[in-house]
Design a protein around this motif. Structure first.
Motif, PDB file in Angstrom:
ATOM      1  N   ILE A  98       0.834  -1.201   0.000  1.00 29.58           N
ATOM      2  CA  ILE A  98       0.000   0.000   0.000  1.00 29.58           C
ATOM      3  C   ILE A  98       0.868   1.251   0.000  1.00 29.58           C
ATOM      4  N   SER A  99       2.096   1.115   0.523  1.00 30.95           N
ATOM      5  CA  SER A  99       3.052   2.216   0.440  1.00 30.95           C
ATOM      6  C   SER A  99       3.436   2.491  -1.009  1.00 30.95           C
ATOM      7  N   VAL A 100       3.685   1.407  -1.765  1.00 33.61           N
ATOM      8  CA  VAL A 100       4.010   1.558  -3.182  1.00 33.61           C
ATOM      9  C   VAL A 100       2.827   2.145  -3.951  1.00 33.61           C
ATOM     10  N   VAL A 101       1.633   1.623  -3.694  1.00 33.92           N
ATOM     11  CA  VAL A 101       0.437   2.091  -4.416  1.00 33.92           C
ATOM     12  C   VAL A 101       0.138   3.551  -4.074  1.00 33.92           C
ATOM     13  N   GLY A 102       0.262   3.911  -2.786  1.00 30.18           N
ATOM     14  CA  GLY A 102       0.039   5.294  -2.393  1.00 30.18           C
ATOM     15  C   GLY A 102       0.999   6.246  -3.075  1.00 30.18           C
ATOM     16  N   THR A 103       2.257   5.809  -3.180  1.00 30.14           N
ATOM     17  CA  THR A 103       3.265   6.605  -3.896  1.00 30.14           C
ATOM     18  C   THR A 103       2.886   6.769  -5.367  1.00 30.14           C
ATOM     19  N   LEU A 104       2.452   5.664  -5.989  1.00 27.01           N
ATOM     20  CA  LEU A 104       2.115   5.699  -7.417  1.00 27.01           C
ATOM     21  C   LEU A 104       0.868   6.540  -7.691  1.00 27.01           C
ATOM     22  N   ILE A 105      -0.088   6.544  -6.775  1.00 31.27           N
ATOM     23  CA  ILE A 105      -1.274   7.398  -6.944  1.00 31.27           C
ATOM     24  C   ILE A 105      -0.858   8.855  -7.021  1.00 31.27           C
ATOM     25  N   SER A 106       0.010   9.246  -6.092  1.00 26.96           N
ATOM     26  CA  SER A 106       0.494  10.626  -6.083  1.00 26.96           C
ATOM     27  C   SER A 106       1.322  10.926  -7.336  1.00 26.96           C
ATOM     28  N   ASP A 107       2.185   9.970  -7.736  1.00 29.84           N
ATOM     29  CA  ASP A 107       3.029  10.170  -8.921  1.00 29.84           C
ATOM     30  C   ASP A 107       2.188  10.265 -10.192  1.00 29.84           C
ATOM     31  N   ASN A 108       1.113   9.475 -10.271  1.00 33.23           N
ATOM     32  CA  ASN A 108       0.237   9.543 -11.440  1.00 33.23           C
ATOM     33  C   ASN A 108      -0.408  10.916 -11.568  1.00 33.23           C
ATOM     34  N   LEU A 109      -0.876  11.441 -10.458  1.00 31.99           N
ATOM     35  CA  LEU A 109      -1.497  12.768 -10.495  1.00 31.99           C
ATOM     36  C   LEU A 109      -0.487  13.830 -10.929  1.00 31.99           C
ATOM     37  N   THR A 110       0.741  13.714 -10.425  1.00 31.57           N
ATOM     38  CA  THR A 110       1.762  14.732 -10.723  1.00 31.57           C
ATOM     39  C   THR A 110       2.347  14.565 -12.117  1.00 31.57           C
TER      40      THR A 110
END
Length: 277
Positions: A98-110
């Motif tokens: 979930i740490s990886v997914v949370g990071t990727l959610i933020s990276d996708n938006l940015t």
């Protein structure tokens, strides 16, 4: 700020949904000992470096990697929800993913959608606040001592997901946009967590509020440490994402096994009323 896996039958509490009353469920999360916080920071570090590693090496792009890791997370969460008690390997696997997914959610938006970090930080803060509000309205508590029903566990993992996403966006905002650098960002996050601990133990800051503030702050702390160690810029050793991820994974496995064997991640049952938010 401790919680445990109860060996007894779950006792119905105020605010517990009718469908969950009297269920034979144990607390599904570990006690918040020093081991817990160390492993949590290490998991956030791996979340940052593993997301970068997969993005660089897998050739799937941020969107493809996000889909893959979300699918893996879904599988682990199914196992987690089907477990009747806290299972260290399953729980911490879910946290790492979930740490990886949370990071990727933020990276996708940015990166993919061009959303400014200021905006994504505000969005994640708002969504997390909504999760907490609905959780408290439904269960009458945000206590992590009694994650012993499907409803409470659902809210718990939603809060964890958006806490990671918020920490990622806020951490990137501080370290990159404000240009403080990874090392100084890590020091500031560590100081903020220490301030929360002092406020809790010396000034009686509410235990539930203290826990979740510290939980959110560990995300940018771990990410800053991971970036400092893996990136060649910013004065770090430039170990690379592969070495950094592997090193921290080994340490995580050791720290998960030790308290599990010694039972240092379990405590005596506590009454929910003492921990209601």
């Amino acid at each position: 700020m401790t919680y445990e896996a109860s060996e007894s039958q779950a006792v119905p509490e105020a605010g517990q949904s009718p469908g969950s009353r009297g269920r034979l469920r144990r607390n599904k999360v570990p006690e918040a000992t020093l081991y817990f916080w160390i492993i949590k920071v290490l998991c956030t570090t791996v979340g940052e470096t593993a997301a970068d590693l997969l993005n660089e090496k897998a050739g799937l792009g941020v969107t493809g990697v996000s889909a893959l890791m979300t699918a893996l997370l879904a599988v682990v969460l199914v196992v987690q929800f089907r477990s009747s008690a806290y299972r260290p390997g399953v729980y911490w696997s879910a946290v790492a993913l979930i740490s990886v997914v949370g990071t990727l959610i933020s990276d996708n938006l940015t990166d993919n959608m061009g959303v400014p970090l200021e905006t994504s930080t505000a969005i994640f803060a708002l969504v997390l606040a909504v999760v907490f509000a609905v959780w408290h309205r439904r269960e009458r508590t945000l206590s992590i001592h009694h994650i012993d029903t499907t409803s409470r566990e659902s809210f718990y993992w939603l809060a964890v997901l958006f806490a990671f996403a918020l920490g990622t966006a806020a951490g990137d905002l501080v370290s990159e946009r404000i240009d403080l650098g990874y090392w100084l960002s890590a020091v500031l996050c560590a100081a903020a967590i220490a301030a929360v601990a002092i406020a809790h133990f010396a000034l009686d800051l509410d235990v539930v509020l203290s826990f979740w503030i510290a939980y959110i702050l560990t995300r940018p702390l771990g990410a800053s440490i991971g970036d400092y160690l893996s990136q060649p810029t910013g004065g770090g050793p430039g170990l690379g994402t592969v070495v950094t991820s592997a090193l921290f994974l080994v340490v995580i496995v050791g720290l998960v096994i030790y308290p599990s064997v010694t039972r240092r991640d379990a405590a005596e049952p506590e009454h929910a009323s003492a921990h209601a938010a």
